[in-house]
Every structure is written in C-alpha cells, then in structure tokens.
Design an enzyme around this catalytic site. Sequence first.
Site, PDB file in Angstrom:
ATOM      1  N   ARG A 244       0.764  -1.224  -0.049  1.00 14.07           N
ATOM      2  CA  ARG A 244       0.104   0.032   0.050  1.00 14.07           C
ATOM      3  C   ARG A 244       0.883   1.256  -0.164  1.00 14.07           C
ATOM      4  O   ARG A 244       1.995   1.219   0.676  1.00 14.07           O
ATOM      5  CB  ARG A 244      -0.782   0.071   1.348  1.00 14.07           C
ATOM      6  CG  ARG A 244      -2.262  -0.790   1.131  1.00 14.07           C
ATOM      7  CD  ARG A 244      -3.170   0.077   0.470  1.00 14.07           C
ATOM      8  NE  ARG A 244      -4.333  -0.695   0.437  1.00 14.07           N
ATOM      9  CZ  ARG A 244      -4.719  -1.622  -0.694  1.00 14.07           C
ATOM     10  NH1 ARG A 244      -3.927  -1.769  -1.682  1.00 14.07           N
ATOM     11  NH2 ARG A 244      -5.740  -2.055  -0.596  1.00 14.07           N
ATOM     12  N   GLU A 273      -1.166   8.319  -5.009  1.00  8.07           N
ATOM     13  CA  GLU A 273      -1.833   7.433  -5.780  1.00  8.07           C
ATOM     14  C   GLU A 273      -3.227   8.213  -5.905  1.00  8.07           C
ATOM     15  O   GLU A 273      -3.715   8.431  -4.999  1.00  8.07           O
ATOM     16  CB  GLU A 273      -2.025   5.867  -5.506  1.00  8.07           C
ATOM     17  CG  GLU A 273      -1.898   5.015  -6.703  1.00  8.07           C
ATOM     18  CD  GLU A 273      -1.910   3.622  -6.004  1.00  8.07           C
ATOM     19  OE1 GLU A 273      -0.881   3.191  -5.204  1.00  8.07           O
ATOM     20  OE2 GLU A 273      -2.965   2.803  -6.381  1.00  8.07           O
ATOM     21  N   HIS A 291       0.049  -0.028  -9.953  1.00  9.58           N
ATOM     22  CA  HIS A 291      -0.914  -0.803  -8.849  1.00  9.58           C
ATOM     23  C   HIS A 291      -1.560  -2.000  -9.933  1.00  9.58           C
ATOM     24  O   HIS A 291      -2.785  -2.218  -9.868  1.00  9.58           O
ATOM     25  CB  HIS A 291      -1.976   0.098  -8.258  1.00  9.58           C
ATOM     26  CG  HIS A 291      -2.556  -0.415  -7.307  1.00  9.58           C
ATOM     27  ND1 HIS A 291      -2.800   0.310  -6.128  1.00  9.58           N
ATOM     28  CD2 HIS A 291      -2.474  -1.735  -6.574  1.00  9.58           C
ATOM     29  CE1 HIS A 291      -3.224  -0.432  -5.028  1.00  9.58           C
ATOM     30  NE2 HIS A 291      -3.225  -1.611  -5.394  1.00  9.58           N
TER      31      HIS A 291
HETATM   32  N1  LIG Z   1      -0.359  -4.508  -5.150  1.00  8.60           N
HETATM   33  C1  LIG Z   1      -1.409  -4.892  -5.418  1.00  8.60           C
HETATM   34  O1  LIG Z   1      -2.529  -4.776  -6.373  1.00  8.60           O
HETATM   35  C2  LIG Z   1      -2.361  -5.596  -4.132  1.00  8.60           C
HETATM   36  C3  LIG Z   1      -3.107  -6.548  -4.281  1.00  8.60           C
HETATM   37  C4  LIG Z   1      -3.589  -7.123  -3.303  1.00  8.60           C
HETATM   38  C5  LIG Z   1      -3.078  -6.622  -1.889  1.00  8.60           C
HETATM   39  N2  LIG Z   1      -2.346  -5.815  -1.931  1.00  8.60           N
HETATM   40  C6  LIG Z   1      -1.729  -5.457  -0.499  1.00  8.60           C
HETATM   41  O2  LIG Z   1      -0.939  -6.448  -0.039  1.00  8.60           O
HETATM   42  C7  LIG Z   1      -0.891  -6.286   1.328  1.00  8.60           C
HETATM   43  C8  LIG Z   1      -1.029  -7.497   1.963  1.00  8.60           C
HETATM   44  O3  LIG Z   1      -1.874  -8.362   1.555  1.00  8.60           O
HETATM   45  P1  LIG Z   1      -2.277  -9.844   1.985  1.00  8.60           P
HETATM   46  O4  LIG Z   1      -3.405 -10.618   1.334  1.00  8.60           O
HETATM   47  O5  LIG Z   1      -1.200 -10.553   2.413  1.00  8.60           O
HETATM   48  O6  LIG Z   1      -2.892  -9.369   3.782  1.00  8.60           O
HETATM   49  P2  LIG Z   1      -2.777 -10.633   4.822  1.00  8.60           P
HETATM   50  O7  LIG Z   1      -3.970  -9.872   6.179  1.00  8.60           O
HETATM   51  O8  LIG Z   1      -3.084 -11.991   4.563  1.00  8.60           O
HETATM   52  O9  LIG Z   1      -1.322 -10.266   5.859  1.00  8.60           O
HETATM   53  C9  LIG Z   1      -0.828  -9.057   5.966  1.00  8.60           C
HETATM   54  C10 LIG Z   1       0.254  -9.638   7.135  1.00  8.60           C
HETATM   55  O10 LIG Z   1       0.709  -8.342   7.617  1.00  8.60           O
HETATM   56  C11 LIG Z   1       1.107  -8.641   9.068  1.00  8.60           C
HETATM   57  N3  LIG Z   1       1.330  -7.179   9.497  1.00  8.60           N
HETATM   58  C12 LIG Z   1       0.632  -6.120   9.838  1.00  8.60           C
HETATM   59  N4  LIG Z   1       1.249  -5.185  10.123  1.00  8.60           N
HETATM   60  C13 LIG Z   1       2.653  -5.481  10.125  1.00  8.60           C
HETATM   61  C14 LIG Z   1       3.859  -4.675  10.473  1.00  8.60           C
HETATM   62  N5  LIG Z   1       3.903  -3.312  10.699  1.00  8.60           N
HETATM   63  N6  LIG Z   1       4.957  -5.279  10.376  1.00  8.60           N
HETATM   64  C15 LIG Z   1       4.843  -6.733   9.795  1.00  8.60           C
HETATM   65  N7  LIG Z   1       3.901  -7.340   9.517  1.00  8.60           N
HETATM   66  C16 LIG Z   1       2.705  -6.752   9.849  1.00  8.60           C
HETATM   67  C17 LIG Z   1      -0.118  -9.168   9.748  1.00  8.60           C
HETATM   68  O11 LIG Z   1      -0.016  -9.723  10.881  1.00  8.60           O
HETATM   69  C18 LIG Z   1      -0.459  -9.957   8.451  1.00  8.60           C
HETATM   70  O12 LIG Z   1      -0.154 -11.356   8.837  1.00  8.60           O
HETATM   71  C19 LIG Z   1      -2.084  -5.492   1.752  1.00  8.60           C
HETATM   72  O13 LIG Z   1      -1.788  -4.178   2.101  1.00  8.60           O
HETATM   73  C20 LIG Z   1      -2.860  -5.412   0.561  1.00  8.60           C
HETATM   74  O14 LIG Z   1      -3.673  -4.194   0.295  1.00  8.60           O
HETATM   75  C21 LIG Z   1      -1.762  -5.063  -2.963  1.00  8.60           C
END
Ligand SMILES: NC(=O)c1ccc[n+]([C@@H]2O[C@H](COP(=O)([O-])OP(=O)(O)OC[C@H]3O[C@@H](n4cnc5c(N)ncnc54)[C@H](O)[C@@H]3O)[C@@H](O)[C@H]2O)c1
Length: 316
Positions: A244, A273, A291
């Site tokens: 993000r 963004e 993105h």
């Molecule tokens: N680029 C893209 O198009 C795209 C697409 C999908 C998701 N995303 C983003 O990817 C990210 C991860 O998605 P996901 O599905 O793996 O989520 P998820 O909820 O499965 O995993 C996120 C993990 O991050 C951990 N976390 C939270 N804060 C933290 C910190 N400060 N330090 C270390 N770990 C921490 C949580 O404990 C959790 O296990 C999200 O921000 C999501 O919005 C981006």
Amino acid sequence: MKILANDGISQNGIAALENAGFDVLTTTVAQEQLANYINDKKVDALLVRSATKVRKELIDACPTLKLIGRGGVGMDNIDVDYAKAKDIHVINTPAASSESVAELVFAHLFGGARFLYDANRNMPLEGDSNFKGLKKSYSKGTELRGKTLGILGFGNIGQATAKLAIGVGMNVIYFDPEVKETNIDLSFFDGQKMTFDLKSSKKSDLLEKADYISLHIPGQDNYVLGKTEFAQMKKGVGIVNAARGGVLDEVALIEALENGSVSFAGLDVYESEPSPEIKILMHSSISLSPHIGAATLEAQERIGLELAEQIISLLK
Ligand SMILES: NC(=O)c1ccc[n+]([C@@H]2O[C@H](COP(=O)([O-])OP(=O)(O)OC[C@H]3O[C@@H](n4cnc5c(N)ncnc54)[C@H](O)[C@@H]3O)[C@@H](O)[C@H]2O)c1
C-alpha cells in the site's frame, strides 16, 4: 435473485452464478445513479472491485441489498461495519490474487537485479548509437539465487512471495508480529511436495541481513520503512513495495537511492496514488508499475469463482 457486478466479474464467475439460478447484471452504473438502479431492478447483491464506493448513504438508500462483495482484498471502499450492523453479508476474496502479486514482486526483483527498468528506458533512445556504452553500464547485474529476501508481513501474499523465493534458491527471512512460526508448502510440477518451517525474525535483524526487502503489510498509520529503517539496512539493498502507498516513506526512499544505501526500488503502489510524485516517476533507479499486482487474468477468474461460491452458499 439479482446480482449487479458493477466493476465487472469474470465469465466463469457469471456462469457459476447463472447455473445456480442468479440473474447477473454487468452494467457499470455511475456512482450517483447506483441507488436508483439498485432499487429499480431490486438488486439483492452488489459486487464491486475498488472503483465503486459502497458508503453508508448507499446502504441506507438500498433496502433490497442482502450482500456486498468485493472482488479482491482491501475493503477501504466499503463501510463494512455499517453494512454488517444492518445484517448485510460483506464478503471478499482474500487469497485469490496472492500468487499474482507475488509474481509481480519477482518481476520487479529480477528486473531490478539486472537494471531492466533503466535499460528499457534507454535502449529506445540510444540503443543504436550507444549500444556498447549501455552494455557496459548494465553489465554489473547480480543473481537472486543465494541472496536473502526479507519479507515484511507474512500473510497470504508474503507467503506466496516466499514460495517463489525458495523456488529461485533464495534464503527467506520474514518479520510478522502475528505469525511467529509457519509452514510453507511448495508443490512441484511432478506432484512432489516440500514443506519449509519458518520463524519470524526480529525486524531489526531482517533489516540488517536482507539483500532485498519486500513489503506485504496492510496500510498503517505510520511509515514502516522510513529514514531510521533505511539507515539500518545492508548497503545496496533492493526494495519492493506492492502493498500500500504510505507504508514506505517516498522522500526517505529517494534520499536512500541518491546516497547509494538503496540500489533500486520496485513500486506498484504510491503515497499520492493515483498521481504519483514526479520525482518517483522520473527516478532512474525505480522500477514502476501502476498498481497492477492483482491484475492478472488468472486472479480475476479465481476472484469471480470465489465470489460465486460464497454467494451461492450465503444466498441460496
Ligand atoms: N499491489 C496490489 O495490487 C495488491 C493486491 C492485493 C493486496 N495488496 C496489498 O498487499 C498487502 C498484503 O495483503 P495480504 O493479502 O497478504 O494480507 P494479509 O492480511 O494476509 O497479511 C498481512 C500480514 O501483515 C502483518 N502485519 C501487519 N502489520 C505489520 C507490520 N507493521 N510489520 C510486519 N507485519 C505486519 C499481519 O500480521 C498479516 O499477517 C495489503 O496491504 C494489501 O492491500 C496489494
């Protein structure tokens, strides 16, 4: 029952819903006309991606709605708690796009280790007049194999990224306060399976040891990588942010790229963004994508099917 997929849905998702007897509308209705359309057609379920906003006012104005579905992960565009309080189901597809995001991370990593992002900018300009000069400037690339990837956030996408890294022959370390220890299962083309047991490192250890760092955490109130963290990293580290905008301090990143402490960055998401800073867009050490982490045909198909399965089990 009627379903409006206002930001689109894959053909296999439509087919699964229609086979189960649902009527699927795929018109894209403008935000300001959405309430009228939903009431007029008596829509039971509204499916969105990130474009359509489902705020309190829309929920109040549409008493026929029984379900709101988000194709993808983040639900920032939906007033989730409000909808749930009104007994409306709110669903998403948390794991459907993990592999797609992980592959984009590796596109940035492979491209970064061999300067492809810069070669692709300069080959059209001087590939014919200065071939040898360009060859020389991009000739000190490195291999990913044997290097250490530090993954910040070890949920669905962090773990999918770890699988690719292990396959490439990288060492994987991660930091996640909620995932102290986990098993990563790798499946190979010939049916073989291998399991790797991984434990969370300390964040400071990860920053010190990683040759590459990839962010996979949700949006936060503060930067997770800023000036202090850049100062703790290995000199010449490569960084990818496909999580993000706002989890990485872009001003500190530019500074770190200019003083050489970071060698390159791969960015799919941006603090400002959808109008990323020009300094970011023009920087010769940043590999850029708009993105598109989750935007593969395969992920869209999985999203459509996952939504259909959940809708069928909740509304049938
Ligand atoms: N680029 C893209 O198009 C795209 C697409 C999908 C998701 N995303 C983003 O990817 C990210 C991860 O998605 P996901 O599905 O793996 O989520 P998820 O909820 O499965 O995993 C996120 C993990 O991050 C951990 N976390 C939270 N804060 C933290 C910190 N400060 N330090 C270390 N770990 C921490 C949580 O404990 C959790 O296990 C999200 O921000 C999501 O919005 C981006």
